[in-house]
Scaffold this active site. Structure first.
Site, short mmCIF file in Angstrom:
data_model
loop_
_atom_site.label_atom_id
_atom_site.label_comp_id
_atom_site.label_asym_id
_atom_site.label_seq_id
_atom_site.Cartn_x
_atom_site.Cartn_y
_atom_site.Cartn_z
N ASP A 126 -13.62 21.18 -12.27
CA ASP A 126 -14.82 21.13 -13.10
C ASP A 126 -15.18 22.56 -13.46
O ASP A 126 -15.55 23.34 -12.60
CB ASP A 126 -15.95 20.48 -12.29
CG ASP A 126 -17.24 20.39 -13.09
OD1 ASP A 126 -17.26 20.85 -14.24
OD2 ASP A 126 -18.22 19.84 -12.55
N LYS A 164 -24.59 12.49 -7.78
CA LYS A 164 -25.09 13.69 -7.12
C LYS A 164 -26.01 13.42 -5.92
O LYS A 164 -27.17 13.80 -5.90
CB LYS A 164 -25.80 14.59 -8.14
CG LYS A 164 -24.87 14.96 -9.30
CD LYS A 164 -25.38 16.06 -10.18
CE LYS A 164 -24.40 16.40 -11.28
NZ LYS A 164 -24.43 15.55 -12.46
N ASP A 218 -15.62 18.63 -20.63
CA ASP A 218 -15.81 19.92 -19.95
C ASP A 218 -15.05 19.98 -18.63
O ASP A 218 -15.20 20.91 -17.86
CB ASP A 218 -17.31 20.17 -19.70
CG ASP A 218 -17.90 19.19 -18.71
OD1 ASP A 218 -17.39 18.05 -18.62
OD2 ASP A 218 -18.86 19.54 -18.04
N1 GDD Z 1 -22.00 13.13 -26.79
C1 GDD Z 1 -22.67 13.40 -25.69
N2 GDD Z 1 -24.02 13.11 -25.66
N3 GDD Z 1 -22.04 13.96 -24.65
C2 GDD Z 1 -22.76 14.23 -23.54
C3 GDD Z 1 -24.13 13.97 -23.44
C4 GDD Z 1 -24.80 13.36 -24.57
O1 GDD Z 1 -26.00 13.09 -24.58
N4 GDD Z 1 -24.55 14.37 -22.20
C5 GDD Z 1 -23.47 14.86 -21.58
N5 GDD Z 1 -22.38 14.79 -22.38
C6 GDD Z 1 -21.01 15.19 -22.07
C7 GDD Z 1 -20.90 16.63 -21.59
O2 GDD Z 1 -20.59 17.50 -22.68
C8 GDD Z 1 -19.75 16.56 -20.59
O3 GDD Z 1 -18.50 16.74 -21.23
C9 GDD Z 1 -19.82 15.13 -20.05
O4 GDD Z 1 -20.57 14.39 -21.01
C10 GDD Z 1 -20.47 15.03 -18.66
O5 GDD Z 1 -21.77 15.58 -18.71
P1 GDD Z 1 -22.24 16.78 -17.75
O6 GDD Z 1 -23.63 17.09 -18.11
O7 GDD Z 1 -21.24 17.87 -17.80
O8 GDD Z 1 -22.24 16.05 -16.35
P2 GDD Z 1 -21.92 16.67 -14.92
O9 GDD Z 1 -20.84 17.69 -14.99
O10 GDD Z 1 -23.20 17.07 -14.28
O11 GDD Z 1 -21.35 15.39 -14.12
C11 GDD Z 1 -20.38 14.53 -14.70
O12 GDD Z 1 -19.06 15.01 -14.46
C12 GDD Z 1 -18.62 14.98 -13.07
C13 GDD Z 1 -17.18 15.43 -13.06
O13 GDD Z 1 -17.14 16.79 -13.17
C14 GDD Z 1 -20.56 13.13 -14.10
O14 GDD Z 1 -19.76 12.23 -14.88
C15 GDD Z 1 -20.16 13.07 -12.63
O15 GDD Z 1 -20.24 11.74 -12.14
C16 GDD Z 1 -18.74 13.58 -12.47
O16 GDD Z 1 -18.38 13.61 -11.09
MG MG Z 2 -19.90 18.71 -16.45
#
Ligand code: GDD
Ligand code: MG
Length: 343
Positions: free
Chosen positions: A217, A157, A106
């Site tokens: 993001d 976070k 994403d």
């Molecule tokens: N297969 C799978 N299963 N994918 C998952 C799952 C799961 O259970 N949970 C989350 N994801 C995928 C999401 O679709 C996304 O592409 C990615 O893992 C990160 O999850 P998000 O839920 O979008 O996390 P975030 O945006 O709050 O934070 C993450 O991204 C940031 C960068 O934008 C973290 O990795 C942060 O540390 C990072 O800075």
């Molecule tokens: Mg995300």
């Protein structure tokens, strides 16, 4: 080299866009984001992909299939229940090699992988986390690094005051198989909250390396809009995106514009759309494929998703319009452009 794309999250912050659609399939200039991401990674030397899916798994598999259409190979790792970011990697391990790339699907990033891989090799790292600098790190995973790039602390976070730096996890990792073998199997595990802190505490070689290239993001509607503005302003170019027909004007095949309509660049008209008499479209308007704007519609600073019909004599500004919703946006401010690196 293989890349694992994490694409199983719910994407709640991008609602209503993601009510019926997984976030990685959100259309960007009439193409699912995942396709753009795969095209970009392909240019960086990745030809085999594993996509970790759970929510909307069928939609993703139907859309991308075995990757043939994109000239790559795609396998899927389906989780019986969401296993979290590390659990998803652990679950996919048998489909991966000894060293591979992991990407949050994403994230809009056009990151150069070669320097990241070189850094990883030179430092004999177990994990290398791609990093980017942002104004407000509180929505991200934040790192503290030693002089040689070793990660001393990873905090997911934190509050703004507690963030150890403004260098954050860009959502791109190089990983060795040995790191993944240390993730417990069969339960939900977060790489950010559990795996990285545990590896660091055990003294494992976890390194962080700033990445170059456009990074954003797209987790919120404002950022989704920002991405489109950046594309229209040509601050960034997607590998699969066609060239403009004339400066700042993209006209897709079969699009029809009434002679008494006005296009104000930058503007994108998707394939087969119809712009009626007296319409003013742009600046910063993305009209999706097969959209019909009936007469005297004004569209500025807005995205109209594919196949929507707008019934005319309406003004659409600062909004995303979908088949069954309109999301009005606040004006985009400088603060929301953080995280954008110059290409
Ligand atoms: N297969 C799978 N299963 N994918 C998952 C799952 C799961 O259970 N949970 C989350 N994801 C995928 C999401 O679709 C996304 O592409 C990615 O893992 C990160 O999850 P998000 O839920 O979008 O996390 P975030 O945006 O709050 O934070 C993450 O991204 C940031 C960068 O934008 C973290 O990795 C942060 O540390 C990072 O800075
Ligand atoms: Mg995300």
């Amino acid at each position: 080299m293989k890349a694992l794309l994490l694409a199983g999250g719910l994407g709640t912050r991008l609602r209503p866009l993601t009510l019926h659609l997984p976030k990685p399939l959100a259309p960007v200039m009439d193409r699912p984001w995942l396709e753009h991401l795969i095209e970009h990674l392909k240019l960086q030397g990745i030809d085999e992909f594993v996509i970790a899916v759970h929510h909307h798994a069928d939609r993703i598999e139907q859309k991308l299939g075995d990757g043939d259409r994109l000239g790559v190979r795609i396998a899927y790792s389906r989780e019986p229940r969401p296993l979290g970011t590390a659990g998803a990697i652990r679950h996919a391990l048998d489909l991966l090699g000894d060293r591979f790339i992991v990407v949050n699907a994403d994230i809009i990033h056009l990151v150069r992988l070669v320097p990241l891989l070189e850094f990883h090799r030179n430092h004999r790292a177990l994990v290398t986390i791609g990093l980017t600098e942002v104004e407000d790190p509180s929505h991200f995973g934040v790192v503290e690094r030693a002089w040689d790039g070793r990660v001393l602390r990873f905090v997911e976070k934190p509050s703004r005051e507690r963030a150890p730096s403004r260098l954050v996890n860009a959502g791109v990792y190089v990983m060795e198989r040995a790191a993944v073998e240390r993730i417990p199997a069969g339960r939900e595990v977060s790489i950010e909250r559990e795996t990285f802190p545990a590896l660091i505490a055990s003294g494992a070689a976890v390194f962080g390396c700033p990445v170059q290239g456009y990074w954003l993001d797209m987790g919120t509607l404002e950022r989704y809009m920002q991405l489109h503005r950046d594309l229209l302003d040509e601050r960034v170019h997607l590998p699969g995106m066609p060239r403009a027909s004339r400066p700042g004007v993209w006209i897709g095949p079969g699009a029809r514009v009434h002679p008494a309509a006005r296009l104000v660049p930058p503007v994108w008209l998707g394939e087969g759309c119809r712009i009626g008499a007296g319409c003013t479209v742009g600046p910063h308007a993305v009209i999706g494929a097969e959209v019909e704007l009936l007469s005297h519609t004004r569209v500025t600073d807005a995205i109209i998703l594919p196949r929507v019909q707008v019934s005319g004599i309406t003004t659409i500004g600062n909004a995303i319009v979908g088949p069954d919703f309109t999301a009005a946006l606040r004006p985009i401010t400088a603060a929301q452009t953080e995280g954008v690196l110059q290409p």
